[in-house]
Design an enzyme around this catalytic site. Structure first.
Site, PDB file in Angstrom:
ATOM      1  N   ARG A  54      13.006   3.262  -0.670  1.00  0.00           N
ATOM      2  CA  ARG A  54      11.652   3.318  -1.236  1.00  0.00           C
ATOM      3  C   ARG A  54      11.692   3.737  -2.709  1.00  0.00           C
ATOM      4  O   ARG A  54      12.581   4.475  -3.126  1.00  0.00           O
ATOM      5  CB  ARG A  54      10.797   4.310  -0.462  1.00  0.00           C
ATOM      6  CG  ARG A  54      10.555   3.889   0.966  1.00  0.00           C
ATOM      7  CD  ARG A  54       9.761   4.941   1.709  1.00  0.00           C
ATOM      8  NE  ARG A  54       8.427   5.111   1.157  1.00  0.00           N
ATOM      9  CZ  ARG A  54       7.670   6.181   1.389  1.00  0.00           C
ATOM     10  NH1 ARG A  54       8.121   7.170   2.126  1.00  0.00           N
ATOM     11  NH2 ARG A  54       6.476   6.257   0.858  1.00  0.00           N
ATOM     12  N   GLU A  69       0.712 -11.838  -3.228  1.00  0.00           N
ATOM     13  CA  GLU A  69      -0.750 -12.001  -3.100  1.00  0.00           C
ATOM     14  C   GLU A  69      -1.466 -11.697  -4.419  1.00  0.00           C
ATOM     15  O   GLU A  69      -2.644 -12.008  -4.563  1.00  0.00           O
ATOM     16  CB  GLU A  69      -1.286 -11.099  -1.966  1.00  0.00           C
ATOM     17  CG  GLU A  69      -1.313  -9.604  -2.248  1.00  0.00           C
ATOM     18  CD  GLU A  69       0.053  -8.913  -2.168  1.00  0.00           C
ATOM     19  OE1 GLU A  69       1.076  -9.611  -2.008  1.00  0.00           O
ATOM     20  OE2 GLU A  69       0.085  -7.678  -2.293  1.00  0.00           O
ATOM     21  N   HIS A 114       4.633  -8.363  -4.706  1.00  0.00           N
ATOM     22  CA  HIS A 114       3.286  -8.653  -4.193  1.00  0.00           C
ATOM     23  C   HIS A 114       2.888 -10.100  -4.507  1.00  0.00           C
ATOM     24  O   HIS A 114       2.150 -10.329  -5.477  1.00  0.00           O
ATOM     25  CB  HIS A 114       2.272  -7.717  -4.861  1.00  0.00           C
ATOM     26  CG  HIS A 114       2.331  -6.317  -4.371  1.00  0.00           C
ATOM     27  ND1 HIS A 114       1.481  -5.814  -3.414  1.00  0.00           N
ATOM     28  CD2 HIS A 114       3.155  -5.302  -4.708  1.00  0.00           C
ATOM     29  CE1 HIS A 114       1.767  -4.547  -3.174  1.00  0.00           C
ATOM     30  NE2 HIS A 114       2.784  -4.209  -3.955  1.00  0.00           N
ATOM     31  N   CYS A 134       6.154  -5.320   0.279  1.00  0.00           N
ATOM     32  CA  CYS A 134       6.296  -3.989  -0.305  1.00  0.00           C
ATOM     33  C   CYS A 134       6.209  -2.906   0.773  1.00  0.00           C
ATOM     34  O   CYS A 134       7.134  -2.767   1.557  1.00  0.00           O
ATOM     35  CB  CYS A 134       5.292  -3.816  -1.446  1.00  0.00           C
ATOM     36  SG  CYS A 134       5.864  -2.563  -2.608  1.00  0.00           S
ATOM     37  N   SER A 149       3.333   3.158   2.598  1.00  0.00           N
ATOM     38  CA  SER A 149       3.871   2.987   3.954  1.00  0.00           C
ATOM     39  C   SER A 149       3.695   4.232   4.817  1.00  0.00           C
ATOM     40  O   SER A 149       3.451   4.122   6.021  1.00  0.00           O
ATOM     41  CB  SER A 149       5.348   2.575   3.886  1.00  0.00           C
ATOM     42  OG  SER A 149       6.108   3.519   3.167  1.00  0.00           O
ATOM     43  N   ILE A 182       5.321  -3.125  -7.684  1.00  0.00           N
ATOM     44  CA  ILE A 182       4.527  -1.895  -7.820  1.00  0.00           C
ATOM     45  C   ILE A 182       5.181  -0.803  -6.972  1.00  0.00           C
ATOM     46  O   ILE A 182       5.122  -0.852  -5.747  1.00  0.00           O
ATOM     47  CB  ILE A 182       3.066  -2.108  -7.368  1.00  0.00           C
ATOM     48  CG1 ILE A 182       2.416  -3.264  -8.138  1.00  0.00           C
ATOM     49  CG2 ILE A 182       2.260  -0.819  -7.553  1.00  0.00           C
ATOM     50  CD1 ILE A 182       1.056  -3.686  -7.612  1.00  0.00           C
ATOM     51  N   ARG A 183       5.814   0.132  -7.643  1.00  0.00           N
ATOM     52  CA  ARG A 183       6.538   1.201  -6.924  1.00  0.00           C
ATOM     53  C   ARG A 183       7.315   0.586  -5.757  1.00  0.00           C
ATOM     54  O   ARG A 183       7.208   1.013  -4.601  1.00  0.00           O
ATOM     55  CB  ARG A 183       5.577   2.293  -6.442  1.00  0.00           C
ATOM     56  CG  ARG A 183       4.819   2.943  -7.597  1.00  0.00           C
ATOM     57  CD  ARG A 183       4.013   4.147  -7.172  1.00  0.00           C
ATOM     58  NE  ARG A 183       4.896   5.201  -6.711  1.00  0.00           N
ATOM     59  CZ  ARG A 183       4.726   5.877  -5.563  1.00  0.00           C
ATOM     60  NH1 ARG A 183       3.730   5.595  -4.765  1.00  0.00           N
ATOM     61  NH2 ARG A 183       5.552   6.826  -5.236  1.00  0.00           N
ATOM     62  N   GLY A 239       0.866  -1.174   0.000  1.00  0.00           N
ATOM     63  CA  GLY A 239       0.000   0.000   0.000  1.00  0.00           C
ATOM     64  C   GLY A 239       0.900   1.220   0.000  1.00  0.00           C
ATOM     65  O   GLY A 239       1.830   1.300  -0.801  1.00  0.00           O
TER      66      GLY A 239
HETATM   67  N1  GLN Z   1       5.869   2.964  -2.806  1.00  0.00           N
HETATM   68  C1  GLN Z   1       5.164   2.493  -1.636  1.00  0.00           C
HETATM   69  C2  GLN Z   1       5.804   3.016  -0.360  1.00  0.00           C
HETATM   70  O1  GLN Z   1       6.833   3.594  -0.414  1.00  0.00           O
HETATM   71  C3  GLN Z   1       5.114   0.991  -1.584  1.00  0.00           C
HETATM   72  C4  GLN Z   1       4.323   0.477  -2.757  1.00  0.00           C
HETATM   73  C5  GLN Z   1       3.638  -0.823  -2.538  1.00  0.00           C
HETATM   74  O2  GLN Z   1       3.389  -1.261  -1.413  1.00  0.00           O
HETATM   75  N2  GLN Z   1       3.263  -1.440  -3.615  1.00  0.00           N
HETATM   76  O3  GLN Z   1       5.278   2.858   0.695  1.00  0.00           O
END
Ligand code: GLN
Length: 191
Positions: free
Chosen positions: A106, A174, A172, A79, A50, A136-137, A48
């Site tokens: 990050r 999941e 991820h 993540c 953080s 994802i990021r 999500g």
């Molecule tokens: N970029 C988000 C962060 O720095 C992490 C992204 C993710 O959980 N998919 O918290």
């Protein structure tokens, strides 16, 4: 056996579904308050954002109880969850639960490459099939503390690490049908 999924923000429902795929009879508890942690064999902190999750943890008075829980029981962070578990967070520096001796940076794959699906080889998860990893990021794990065991790498950086009784993924699992990563976590829990 009861397993918790921190349900403040992020893709906690996908983790609950992945746990059910891995082990249909597991009891899943959505954790939003400290007392939800009672009787859990382990906890997943999902992906999500953080920074947002950190604020919500503090708002709901969960920060200290999550730290205390993780000192006794296994936690699996994916993540953003990995970022929240690490002892050191970079880009920018940020508070964390500090439960696993890792340094994470990050959003480390850069803007244009910040989300992708890759297939990775692993011999650590049972079977030789490649593991799909949805990034994802994602953060990059820059340092693994003593006793850490890297289970999967991507571009030579660790993306799945077992350390201090905990499990950390920068991707991820999941979001992929392969249940092996959740199985790995579940296999370490004591009811
Ligand atoms: N970029 C988000 C962060 O720095 C992490 C992204 C993710 O959980 N998919 O918290």
């Amino acid at each position: 056996m009861k397993v918790g999924v921190l349900a403040l923000q992020g893709d906690f429902e996908a983790h609950a579904a992945a746990l059910r795929r891995a082990r249909p009879r597991v009891e899943i508890v959505e954790v939003r308050q400290s007392h939800h942690l009672e009787g859990l064999a382990g906890l997943i902190i999902p992906g999500g954002e953080s920074t947002t999750m950190l604020k919500l943890m503090e708002y709901y008075g969960l920060f200290e109880s999550l730290r205390a829980f993780g000192a006794r029981k296994p936690v699996f962070g994916t993540c953003a969850g990995a970022i929240l578990l690490a002892t050191e967070v970079l880009n920018p520096a940020q508070a964390s639960l500090g439960l696993v001796d890792l340094t994470v940076e990050r959003n480390a794959y850069g803007r244009q490459l910040d989300s992708r699906v890759v297939r990775l080889s692993t011999h650590e998860l049972g079977g030789d099939a490649e593991l799909e990893a949805v990034l994802i990021r994602a953060p990059i794990i820059r340092r693994v503390g003593a006793g850490g065991r890297v289970l999967v790498r991507y571009q030579n950086d660790p993306v799945l690490v077992e350390i201090g009784g905990h499990l950390v993924a920068t991707f991820h699992p999941e979001l992929s049908p392969d249940p092996r990563v959740h199985e790995r976590f579940l296999s370490r829990l004591e009811p």
